[in-house]
Design an enzyme around this catalytic site. Structure first.
Site, PDB file in Angstrom:
ATOM      1  N   GLY A   1      11.503 -48.217  22.704  1.00  0.00           N
ATOM      2  CA  GLY A   1      12.927 -48.233  23.071  1.00  0.00           C
ATOM      3  C   GLY A   1      13.134 -48.498  24.551  1.00  0.00           C
ATOM      4  O   GLY A   1      14.035 -49.242  24.954  1.00  0.00           O
ATOM      5  N   CYS A   2      12.274 -47.904  25.369  1.00  0.00           N
ATOM      6  CA  CYS A   2      12.400 -48.067  26.826  1.00  0.00           C
ATOM      7  C   CYS A   2      12.020 -49.481  27.251  1.00  0.00           C
ATOM      8  O   CYS A   2      12.615 -50.046  28.170  1.00  0.00           O
ATOM      9  CB  CYS A   2      11.529 -47.036  27.539  1.00  0.00           C
ATOM     10  SG  CYS A   2      12.009 -45.340  27.120  1.00  0.00           S
ATOM     11  N   THR A   3      11.053 -50.070  26.545  1.00  0.00           N
ATOM     12  CA  THR A   3      10.658 -51.448  26.819  1.00  0.00           C
ATOM     13  C   THR A   3      11.807 -52.396  26.468  1.00  0.00           C
ATOM     14  O   THR A   3      12.140 -53.300  27.246  1.00  0.00           O
ATOM     15  CB  THR A   3       9.385 -51.803  26.024  1.00  0.00           C
ATOM     16  OG1 THR A   3       8.338 -50.924  26.444  1.00  0.00           O
ATOM     17  CG2 THR A   3       8.967 -53.244  26.247  1.00  0.00           C
TER      18      THR A   3
END
Length: 157
Positions: free
Chosen positions: A44-46
């Site tokens: 998700g952060c990527t």
């Protein structure tokens, strides 16, 4: 103490990628997007970081600096930035100084277990250092577009 809409954001300095220190007051005259994410190099952060990266030319055109923040160490942030080709700095907030200013440390549940972590959140600070808009409990899909629209509207005023 947590930031409030239309009030000045307390100044801070924090270690960041590129062997830099981000100091909020040094960014006056530009709008600033600060987005908090739970952990570098996770899916998700990527995706979220990539969405901001892909829109950076439009953020630049709206006189808006993008800064990512997590509690990861500086080496993890450097690796994440390099691997994803992020064109903006990432703050390593291991001591949670910046997280506490924005009140993003929350009790979270994952796989039925509770833990303390960063609630995915984004803040738009105007060119005078006041909090113009905030998004808490962010869902990644479409989020960067929403922030970009707000930054462009604020810049147009």
């Amino acid at each position: 103490m947590s930031v409030k809409l239309n009030q000045s954001v307390p100044d801070f300095s924090a270690p960041a990628t590129g062997d830099t220190t981000v100091t909020l007051s040094e960014l006056r005259g530009q709008q600033v997007v600060i987005y908090f994410y739970p952990k570098a190099s996770t899916p998700g952060c990527t995706t979220e970081g990539g969405d901001f990266r892909d829109r950076k030319p439009r953020f630049d055109a709206a006189n808006t600096v993008i800064i990512g923040v997590s509690r990861d160490g500086i080496r993890a942030q450097e690796n994440f930035k390099a691997k994803q080709d992020f064109s903006f700095e990432l703050i390593s907030d291991k001591d949670e100084t910046v997280c506490q200013i924005f009140d993003v440390i929350k009790l979270k549940k994952m796989y039925g277990k509770e833990h303390i972590g960063i609630e995915r959140s984004t803040f738009l600070i105007d060119s005078e250092g006041k909090l113009a808009q905030e998004w808490r409990g962010v869902k990644v899909p479409g989020h960067a577009d929403e922030v970009l629209t707000a930054a462009e509207a604020l810049h147009a005023n």
